[in-house]
Design a protein around this motif. Structure first.
Motif, mmCIF file in Angstrom:
data_model
loop_
_atom_site.group_PDB
_atom_site.id
_atom_site.type_symbol
_atom_site.label_atom_id
_atom_site.label_comp_id
_atom_site.label_asym_id
_atom_site.label_seq_id
_atom_site.Cartn_x
_atom_site.Cartn_y
_atom_site.Cartn_z
ATOM 1 N N ILE A 195 0.889 -1.049 0.184
ATOM 2 C CA ILE A 195 -0.003 0.214 0.225
ATOM 3 C C ILE A 195 1.201 1.083 -0.357
ATOM 4 N N VAL A 196 0.151 2.198 -0.981
ATOM 5 C CA VAL A 196 1.338 3.408 -0.371
ATOM 6 C C VAL A 196 0.686 4.643 -0.600
ATOM 7 N N SER A 197 0.881 5.072 1.023
ATOM 8 C CA SER A 197 -0.242 6.302 0.839
ATOM 9 C C SER A 197 0.553 7.517 1.019
ATOM 10 N N HIS A 198 -1.033 8.870 0.812
ATOM 11 C CA HIS A 198 0.308 10.590 0.557
ATOM 12 C C HIS A 198 -0.406 10.703 1.406
ATOM 13 N N ASN A 199 -0.703 11.388 2.815
ATOM 14 C CA ASN A 199 -1.708 12.249 3.186
ATOM 15 C C ASN A 199 -2.341 14.247 2.501
ATOM 16 N N LEU A 200 -3.240 13.924 2.184
ATOM 17 C CA LEU A 200 -3.875 15.154 1.902
ATOM 18 C C LEU A 200 -3.683 16.155 3.264
ATOM 19 N N GLU A 201 -4.143 15.544 4.342
ATOM 20 C CA GLU A 201 -4.219 16.316 5.433
ATOM 21 C C GLU A 201 -4.828 17.251 5.704
ATOM 22 N N THR A 202 -5.198 18.772 5.191
ATOM 23 C CA THR A 202 -6.922 19.096 4.764
ATOM 24 C C THR A 202 -8.024 18.849 3.957
ATOM 25 N N VAL A 203 -8.816 20.042 3.754
ATOM 26 C CA VAL A 203 -9.164 20.259 2.567
ATOM 27 C C VAL A 203 -7.779 21.487 1.975
ATOM 28 N N ARG A 204 -8.657 21.576 0.148
ATOM 29 C CA ARG A 204 -7.753 22.643 -0.046
ATOM 30 C C ARG A 204 -8.179 24.531 0.022
ATOM 31 N N ARG A 205 -8.557 25.119 0.445
ATOM 32 C CA ARG A 205 -8.751 26.171 0.817
ATOM 33 C C ARG A 205 -7.773 26.451 2.397
ATOM 34 N N LEU A 206 -7.039 25.197 3.387
ATOM 35 C CA LEU A 206 -6.637 25.350 4.478
ATOM 36 C C LEU A 206 -5.211 24.745 4.057
ATOM 37 N N THR A 207 -4.639 24.221 3.113
ATOM 38 C CA THR A 207 -3.528 23.916 2.744
ATOM 39 C C THR A 207 -2.301 24.608 3.057
ATOM 40 N N ARG A 208 -2.712 25.553 2.759
ATOM 41 C CA ARG A 208 -1.707 26.796 2.858
ATOM 42 C C ARG A 208 -1.165 26.396 4.369
ATOM 43 N N GLN A 209 -2.361 27.131 4.866
ATOM 44 C CA GLN A 209 -1.792 27.103 6.509
ATOM 45 C C GLN A 209 -1.346 25.835 7.099
ATOM 46 N N VAL A 210 -2.189 24.887 6.228
ATOM 47 C CA VAL A 210 -1.921 23.426 7.548
ATOM 48 C C VAL A 210 -0.085 22.765 7.155
ATOM 49 N N ARG A 211 -0.364 23.293 5.639
ATOM 50 C CA ARG A 211 1.392 22.918 5.080
ATOM 51 C C ARG A 211 1.409 23.416 3.945
ATOM 52 N N ILE A 212 2.362 24.666 4.456
ATOM 53 C CA ILE A 212 2.573 26.058 3.908
ATOM 54 C C ILE A 212 3.999 25.440 2.196
ATOM 55 N N GLN A 213 4.907 23.764 2.671
ATOM 56 C CA GLN A 213 5.620 23.936 1.281
ATOM 57 C C GLN A 213 4.746 22.825 0.124
ATOM 58 N N ALA A 214 3.285 22.766 0.831
ATOM 59 C CA ALA A 214 2.842 21.760 0.152
ATOM 60 C C ALA A 214 1.657 22.016 -1.009
ATOM 61 N N LYS A 215 1.477 21.399 -2.001
ATOM 62 C CA LYS A 215 0.048 22.142 -2.858
ATOM 63 C C LYS A 215 -0.827 20.824 -2.629
ATOM 64 N N TYR A 216 -1.852 21.407 -3.096
ATOM 65 C CA TYR A 216 -3.299 20.668 -2.503
ATOM 66 C C TYR A 216 -3.227 19.576 -4.096
ATOM 67 N N ASP A 217 -2.839 20.417 -5.323
ATOM 68 C CA ASP A 217 -3.259 19.512 -6.497
ATOM 69 C C ASP A 217 -2.037 18.323 -6.482
ATOM 70 N N ARG A 218 -1.178 18.875 -5.742
ATOM 71 C CA ARG A 218 0.281 18.249 -6.362
ATOM 72 C C ARG A 218 0.023 16.867 -5.563
ATOM 73 N N SER A 219 -0.313 16.825 -4.622
ATOM 74 C CA SER A 219 -0.544 15.688 -3.193
ATOM 75 C C SER A 219 -2.003 14.654 -4.589
ATOM 76 N N LEU A 220 -2.286 15.152 -4.910
ATOM 77 C CA LEU A 220 -3.683 15.110 -5.635
ATOM 78 C C LEU A 220 -3.129 13.821 -6.834
ATOM 79 N N GLU A 221 -1.992 14.688 -7.505
ATOM 80 C CA GLU A 221 -1.291 14.089 -8.829
ATOM 81 C C GLU A 221 -0.182 12.712 -8.306
#
Ligand code: SF4
Length: 291
Positions: free
Chosen positions: A167-193
């Motif tokens: 199994i390979v897991s990668h956490n989105l951690e939060t919703v799109r709107r809060l991504t910048r606040q919650v994981r500043i160096q990550a990107k919602y769409d990049r995680s989906l990709e």
């Protein structure tokens, strides 16, 4: 970098609702694993993160290991791992982790890492070597790898794809709107990709989202739909808890009934497994997600 995230006055911590109180771990299997960990001075993220589910997981033969050191190059607003300049990667680490898994007789190992944006390969070579070492030393052990986004450098993700953990897991951690606040160096769409590429390669995929950071019900549902749109098989939803006052505050304690509703919705959307509850963490019941 962390301080930029925490501009608000830390809110007075509300007392935890009763559904977040946990029982102390017990049980024969748990005691056995604990004894081995102490005897061999093994390191698992279960103990260092003081995970509320340690008793249950160890009792079921599952344990979580963190590789690539314990200092992260990122500074997510919810995470208690230290941020800074990590030490050089330890090329003997894959062997050491494999030995721990063997000694602990782990049936299902969850392996995660800090982000190593300082390394050219993003740590992907140690990642792949770890999966190979565990297979070599414990051929009966299955693995879930909870991986970073490798900054979207897809040749690095490819190294993981090639060793094909169960199994390979990668956490989105939060919703799109809060991504910048919650994981500043990550990107919602990049995680989906990341998740899409893993699925396109034929792997079983999993993702986790923390709730209680201020997201709305509609945003949670949208996030679940986004995860399904890239074929994610397994979803975990759990309550965010503030590790220290310097971390993002808990905006809301989600009720067990609300978690249940998300579980029902998730299953109707086509997720194969949905673990949704206040104490769910991304590796909770991990051994049950093999299919
Ligand atoms: S990337 Fe992972 S380990 Fe690093 S700060 Fe974010 S959540 Fe913590």
């Amino acid at each position: 970098m962390m301080s930029e995230l925490k501009t608000e006055e830390p809110e007075k911590r509300a007392p935890k609702p009763k559904w977040l109180r946990v029982k102390l771990p017990t049980g024969k299997e748990y005691q056995k694993v604990r004894g081995l960990v102490e005897e061999h001075k093994l390191h698992t993220i279960c103990q260092s993160g003081n995970c509320p589910n340690m008793g249950e997981c160890w009792g079921a033969g599952t344990a979580t290991f963190m590789i690539l050191g314990n200092v992260c190059t990122r500074s997510c607003g919810f995470c208690s791992v230290s941020t800074g300049r990590p030490e050089e990667a330890d090329i003997a680490e894959p062997y050491k982790v494999a030995q721990s898994i063997k000694l602990m007789e782990v049936k299902h190992a969850v392996i995660t890492s800090v982000d190593r944006d300082d390394l050219e390969d993003g740590g992907s070579e140690i990642w792949a070597a770890t999966v190979r070492a565990v297979r070599k030393h414990s051929p009966g052990t299955t693995m879930e790898t909870l991986i970073p986004d490798f900054r979207g450098e897809w040749h690095n993700l490819q190294r993981l794809i090639e060793v094909a953990p169960e199994i390979v897991s990668h956490n989105l951690e939060t919703v799109r709107r809060l991504t910048r606040q919650v994981r500043i160096q990550a990107k919602y769409d990049r995680s989906l990709e990341v998740l899409k590429r893993l699925k396109d390669a034929g792997l079983k995929t999993k993702s986790g989202v923390m709730l209680g950071l201020g997201e709305t019900r509609d945003e949670v549902i949208e996030t679940m739909e986004d995860l399904r749109s890239v074929g994610v098989d397994i979803l975990t939803l759990g309550q965010y808890l503030q590790p220290t006052k310097q971390h993002l505050p808990v905006v809301e304690f989600i009720t067990p009934e609300q978690f249940k509703e998300y579980e029902t919705l998730g299953l109707s959307m086509g997720f194969r497994f949905v673990e949704s509850g206040p104490l769910v963490r991304s590796s909770y019941h991990a051994e049950k997600h093999l299919f």
